[in-house]
Design an enzyme around this catalytic site. Structure first.
Site, PDB file in Angstrom:
ATOM      1  N   SER A 159      38.901  46.725  41.128  1.00 14.05           N
ATOM      2  CA  SER A 159      39.634  45.474  40.963  1.00 14.05           C
ATOM      3  C   SER A 159      39.334  44.599  42.180  1.00 14.05           C
ATOM      4  O   SER A 159      38.176  44.529  42.615  1.00 14.05           O
ATOM      5  CB  SER A 159      41.137  45.759  40.814  1.00 14.05           C
ATOM      6  OG  SER A 159      41.858  44.564  40.651  1.00 14.05           O
ATOM      7  N   LYS A 206      41.285  40.382  37.453  1.00 14.90           N
ATOM      8  CA  LYS A 206      41.439  41.489  38.390  1.00 14.90           C
ATOM      9  C   LYS A 206      42.873  42.023  38.417  1.00 14.90           C
ATOM     10  O   LYS A 206      43.083  43.221  38.637  1.00 14.90           O
ATOM     11  CB  LYS A 206      40.977  41.060  39.784  1.00 14.90           C
ATOM     12  CG  LYS A 206      39.470  40.857  39.878  1.00 14.90           C
ATOM     13  CD  LYS A 206      38.696  42.101  39.462  1.00 14.90           C
ATOM     14  CE  LYS A 206      37.202  41.959  39.643  1.00 14.90           C
ATOM     15  NZ  LYS A 206      36.452  43.188  39.298  1.00 14.90           N
ATOM     16  N   TYR A 256      39.069  34.722  37.468  1.00 15.63           N
ATOM     17  CA  TYR A 256      38.791  35.935  38.230  1.00 15.63           C
ATOM     18  C   TYR A 256      40.093  36.627  38.624  1.00 15.63           C
ATOM     19  O   TYR A 256      40.249  37.845  38.446  1.00 15.63           O
ATOM     20  CB  TYR A 256      37.988  35.589  39.478  1.00 15.63           C
ATOM     21  CG  TYR A 256      37.629  36.771  40.347  1.00 15.63           C
ATOM     22  CD1 TYR A 256      36.553  37.598  40.009  1.00 15.63           C
ATOM     23  CD2 TYR A 256      38.345  37.049  41.502  1.00 15.63           C
ATOM     24  CE1 TYR A 256      36.218  38.677  40.806  1.00 15.63           C
ATOM     25  CE2 TYR A 256      38.009  38.126  42.309  1.00 15.63           C
ATOM     26  CZ  TYR A 256      36.936  38.934  41.952  1.00 15.63           C
ATOM     27  OH  TYR A 256      36.605  40.012  42.751  1.00 15.63           O
TER      28      TYR A 256
END
Length: 256
Positions: free
Chosen positions: A138, A156, A152
């Site tokens: 992650s 994550k 993004y």
């Protein structure tokens, strides 16, 4: 440490994925090098133990590609013990109002659904292993997001939620599932990120870099080998009761 085990590492063609694959090989594991670029053959040369490596061109956005690669690995080495989901993309660098549906869907498909595809195909092999483990890469970007990186960050954080769920789904079969959350890791990828932030914000490259380093307790980029070492540890026999965790390797850039 990992003798007689087999690991499948996605995104193994460069950067952090390459470092992780080499670290697993150094620890004694058989390693399948999975990525959609031919950099996996360069990684294979770094390991230089053909009897313990397998290069499998793999696109984590293609279910058939993932299934074929996992089966080829299990056939070659007689099973699969560890799945390292490292493949990922940065997504766009822009304010959310300038992001597109296509950019969102691509980022989530690679960074989250790509992990789910690999886990789905690897699950029967991992459940049969006596030391099965899932290690998902992650980012602290999902915990304390960076500006102009909404797809993004969402992806994550999604990896963390997915990992926690997997820990409970696989726990009865003694398969562990953990996420590693790197901070800014040395290498080409973070240099590209600094360049995009500098361009988006109209500042110099060094200023964009310093803005990130100033948020860290240790004002240094994270060495990739430290992330790789943690991945190896999480796959080992001395971490069998570490599961459902998201562990930072971030120079102090995140605190939970």
């Amino acid at each position: 440490m990992l003798d007689d085990t087999t690991a499948f590492v996605t995104g193994a063609s460069q950067g952090l994925g390459r470092e992780i694959a080499v670290a697993f090989a150094d620890a004694g594991a058989n390693v399948a090098l999975a990525a959609r670029s031919d950099g996996i053959y360069e990684t294979e040369e770094l390991i230089d133990e053909p009897e313990r490596t397998l290069t499998v061109e793999t696109d984590v956005t293609d279910s058939e590609s993932v299934a074929d690669a996992i089966e080829a690995t299990a056939d070659e080495f007689g099973g699969l013990d560890c799945l390292v989901n490292n493949a990922g993309i940065a997504g766009p660098t822009a304010p959310v109002e300038r992001t597109t549906d296509e950019e969102w869907l691509e980022t989530l498909d690679v960074n989250v659904v790509g992990i789910a595809r690999a886990v789905r195909e690897a699950s029967p092999h991992l459940r049969e292993s006596d030391r099965g483990s899932i290690v998902n890469v992650s980012s602290i970007g999902g915990k304390r997001p960076y500006p102009n990186r909404t797809p993004y960050a969402a992806s994550k954080m999604g990896v963390i939620g997915l990992t926690r769920s997997l820990a409970f789904e696989f726990g009865r079969d003694n398969v562990t599932a953990n996420a590693i959350c790197p901070g800014p890791v040395e290498g080409e990828r973070i240099r590209n990120a600094f360049e995009r932030q500098a361009e988006e914000r109209g500042i110099e490259f060094e200023d964009a870099k310093d803005d990130v380093l100033d948020t860290l307790a240790i004002h240094e980029l994270v060495p990739p080998e430290e992330v790789a070492a943690l991945a190896v540890q999480l796959a080992g026999s001395d971490a069998r009761h570490v599961t459902g965790q998201d562990i930072n390797v971030s120079s102090g850039g995140a605190w939970y």
